[in-house]
Scaffold this motif. Structure first.
Motif, PDB file in Angstrom:
ATOM      1  N   ILE A  95      -2.635 -77.457 -47.042  1.00 30.29           N
ATOM      2  CA  ILE A  95      -2.434 -78.494 -48.087  1.00 30.29           C
ATOM      3  C   ILE A  95      -1.775 -79.586 -47.120  1.00 30.29           C
ATOM      4  O   ILE A  95      -1.920 -80.879 -47.664  1.00 30.29           O
ATOM      5  N   GLU A  96      -0.430 -79.382 -46.919  1.00 29.35           N
ATOM      6  CA  GLU A  96       0.258 -80.384 -46.313  1.00 29.35           C
ATOM      7  C   GLU A  96      -0.261 -81.202 -45.053  1.00 29.35           C
ATOM      8  O   GLU A  96      -0.136 -82.330 -44.861  1.00 29.35           O
ATOM      9  N   LEU A  97      -1.042 -80.214 -44.357  1.00 29.75           N
ATOM     10  CA  LEU A  97      -1.554 -81.045 -43.017  1.00 29.75           C
ATOM     11  C   LEU A  97      -2.894 -82.031 -43.458  1.00 29.75           C
ATOM     12  O   LEU A  97      -3.007 -83.012 -42.990  1.00 29.75           O
ATOM     13  N   VAL A  98      -3.458 -81.641 -44.536  1.00 33.38           N
ATOM     14  CA  VAL A  98      -4.717 -82.420 -45.221  1.00 33.38           C
ATOM     15  C   VAL A  98      -3.907 -83.942 -45.702  1.00 33.38           C
ATOM     16  O   VAL A  98      -4.130 -85.114 -45.379  1.00 33.38           O
ATOM     17  N   THR A  99      -2.717 -83.657 -46.297  1.00 35.53           N
ATOM     18  CA  THR A  99      -1.963 -84.724 -46.911  1.00 35.53           C
ATOM     19  C   THR A  99      -1.447 -85.752 -45.819  1.00 35.53           C
ATOM     20  O   THR A  99      -1.846 -86.888 -45.858  1.00 35.53           O
ATOM     21  N   LEU A 100      -0.968 -85.168 -44.715  1.00 29.35           N
ATOM     22  CA  LEU A 100      -0.235 -85.604 -43.661  1.00 29.35           C
ATOM     23  C   LEU A 100      -1.352 -86.707 -42.880  1.00 29.35           C
ATOM     24  O   LEU A 100      -1.297 -87.756 -42.635  1.00 29.35           O
ATOM     25  N   LEU A 101      -2.526 -85.803 -42.773  1.00 30.61           N
ATOM     26  CA  LEU A 101      -3.598 -86.651 -42.008  1.00 30.61           C
ATOM     27  C   LEU A 101      -4.269 -87.702 -42.867  1.00 30.61           C
ATOM     28  O   LEU A 101      -5.122 -88.683 -42.604  1.00 30.61           O
ATOM     29  N   ALA A 102      -4.373 -87.620 -44.167  1.00 23.78           N
ATOM     30  CA  ALA A 102      -4.982 -88.414 -45.168  1.00 23.78           C
ATOM     31  C   ALA A 102      -4.268 -89.749 -45.050  1.00 23.78           C
ATOM     32  O   ALA A 102      -4.977 -90.840 -45.545  1.00 23.78           O
ATOM     33  N   ARG A 103      -2.998 -89.822 -44.774  1.00 24.12           N
ATOM     34  CA  ARG A 103      -2.226 -91.146 -44.639  1.00 24.12           C
ATOM     35  C   ARG A 103      -2.806 -92.082 -43.984  1.00 24.12           C
ATOM     36  O   ARG A 103      -3.302 -93.249 -44.119  1.00 24.12           O
ATOM     37  N   PRO A 104      -3.101 -91.743 -42.596  1.00 25.10           N
ATOM     38  CA  PRO A 104      -3.563 -92.789 -41.663  1.00 25.10           C
ATOM     39  C   PRO A 104      -5.059 -93.042 -41.874  1.00 25.10           C
ATOM     40  O   PRO A 104      -5.501 -94.149 -41.838  1.00 25.10           O
ATOM     41  N   LEU A 105      -5.834 -91.939 -42.528  1.00 31.25           N
ATOM     42  CA  LEU A 105      -7.286 -92.351 -42.703  1.00 31.25           C
ATOM     43  C   LEU A 105      -7.310 -93.203 -43.924  1.00 31.25           C
ATOM     44  O   LEU A 105      -8.080 -93.787 -43.925  1.00 31.25           O
ATOM     45  N   SER A 106      -6.423 -93.181 -45.095  1.00 30.03           N
ATOM     46  CA  SER A 106      -6.640 -93.902 -46.199  1.00 30.03           C
ATOM     47  C   SER A 106      -6.358 -95.240 -45.877  1.00 30.03           C
ATOM     48  O   SER A 106      -7.031 -96.326 -46.256  1.00 30.03           O
ATOM     49  N   LEU A 107      -5.053 -95.447 -44.862  1.00 28.63           N
ATOM     50  CA  LEU A 107      -4.728 -96.727 -44.536  1.00 28.63           C
ATOM     51  C   LEU A 107      -5.975 -97.655 -43.859  1.00 28.63           C
ATOM     52  O   LEU A 107      -6.148 -98.603 -44.213  1.00 28.63           O
ATOM     53  N   SER A 108      -6.452 -96.707 -42.764  1.00 24.52           N
ATOM     54  CA  SER A 108      -7.675 -97.478 -42.185  1.00 24.52           C
ATOM     55  C   SER A 108      -8.713 -97.861 -43.083  1.00 24.52           C
ATOM     56  O   SER A 108      -9.350 -98.993 -42.810  1.00 24.52           O
ATOM     57  N   LEU A 109      -9.201 -96.954 -43.635  1.00 22.14           N
ATOM     58  CA  LEU A 109     -10.509 -97.077 -44.259  1.00 22.14           C
ATOM     59  C   LEU A 109     -10.424 -97.928 -45.571  1.00 22.14           C
ATOM     60  O   LEU A 109     -11.240 -98.609 -45.885  1.00 22.14           O
ATOM     61  N   ARG A 110      -9.259 -98.011 -46.160  1.00 19.74           N
ATOM     62  CA  ARG A 110      -8.974 -98.864 -47.198  1.00 19.74           C
ATOM     63  C   ARG A 110      -9.188-100.471 -46.820  1.00 19.74           C
ATOM     64  O   ARG A 110      -9.743-101.293 -47.432  1.00 19.74           O
ATOM     65  N   LEU A 111      -8.342-100.574 -45.808  1.00 20.07           N
ATOM     66  CA  LEU A 111      -8.422-102.008 -45.118  1.00 20.07           C
ATOM     67  C   LEU A 111     -10.108-102.316 -44.602  1.00 20.07           C
ATOM     68  O   LEU A 111     -10.380-103.502 -44.973  1.00 20.07           O
ATOM     69  N   PHE A 112     -10.284-101.567 -44.023  1.00 19.04           N
ATOM     70  CA  PHE A 112     -11.624-101.598 -43.117  1.00 19.04           C
ATOM     71  C   PHE A 112     -12.784-101.819 -44.404  1.00 19.04           C
ATOM     72  O   PHE A 112     -13.471-102.831 -44.564  1.00 19.04           O
TER      73      PHE A 112
END
Length: 276
Positions: free
Chosen positions: A202-219
């Protein structure tokens, strides 16, 4: 430049000017399609680096010439941006670091400048690039590509988010230590040894989702915006009223996307510095 179909027109505007290395030397554009994984999108690199240097030049010039009296328009604008970012850092970042405010300022202004390239008429810069390629290098304008909005490239948005992710890990280890960071990943939200595998996933998914969401939202927002501008351009002469309405709407959207990227960066780094 004439296009056979609307799809050709759209594809041309959404294609990067690519450079890659092959067995026969340096290749460009279409020759890079089968060259493998590694290629350089020279237009994205040129515009993103150029806009970054523009940001440094303007702010450094203003800082060197700043006066204590009535400021000029440029100094007033820079001070307004600086105070805006500084207020948001003070209200959102609860740790102590001399890096966060300059980082937030850099992210906000740099991303904003890259986003604002979306307001440049979609045919203008590719047309100029086509003329240069034709008259200076003897190229067919149809083979000259120019994608001018860096934040419509996943390479740029992911690079920015990966930089933020590295800082998240750095501040987490600096504040909590290796043991504390490991406990954070394994002993929450359920603080029992038997739930360590579940907590870690759960925590690993949460941690990795941060850069993923940052990049995909802007893109996603900028790519969709650029695509709509290109579709509007296919209307022809009657595109101007629609173009101006969409551009006026983007006067709010483009700064908002830069602000969201900056604020999420501050919040994520603030969470990384919280000892509990």
């Amino acid at each position: 430049m004439a296009y056979d179909t609307t799809q050709d027109y759209i594809n041309h505007h959404l294609t990067n000017a690519a450079m890659c290395s092959t067995e026969n030397g340096i290749a460009f554009n279409k020759a890079c399609a089968d060259a493998g994984f590694w290629q350089w999108n020279v237009d994205t690199l040129a515009w993103s680096i150029g806009l970054g240097l523009l940001f440094i030049f303007i702010f450094r010039r203003v800082a060197k010439k700043a006066t204590t009296g009535v400021p000029g328009k440029t100094q007033a604008f820079v001070e307004m941006v600086f105070e805006f970012v500084d207020d948001n850092v003070k209200s959102s970042f609860h740790g102590k670091s001399k890096l966060i405010a300059p980082l937030a300022l850099t992210i906000f202004v740099w991303v904003l400048l890259m986003n604002l390239m979306d307001l440049v008429p979609v045919d203008l810069l590719p047309w100029i690039a086509g003329l240069i390629g034709q008259h200076a290098f003897g190229m067919d304008p149809a083979d000259v590509y120019m994608k001018v909005v860096p934040t419509t490239s996943l390479n740029v948005t992911f690079a920015l988010s990966i930089g933020v992710f590295v800082l998240i890990i750095f501040y987490s280890l600096k504040t909590k230590g290796v043991v504390g960071f490991t406990k954070e990943l394994t002993l929450q939200p359920l603080p029992h040894w038997s739930m360590i595998p579940f907590n870690f996933v759960i925590e690993l998914v949460t941690l990795l989702a941060r850069p993923l969401s940052l990049s995909l939202r802007l893109f996603g927002n900028l790519y969709a915006s650029e695509l709509i501008f290109i579709l509007i351009a296919t209307i022809g002469f009657f595109q101007l009223p629609v173009h101006f309405v969409w551009a006026a709407f983007h006067l709010l959207i483009l700064p908002l996307q830069a602000f969201i990227f900056m604020m999420l960066t501050i919040v994520y780094l603030s969470m990384a510095t919280e000892e509990h």
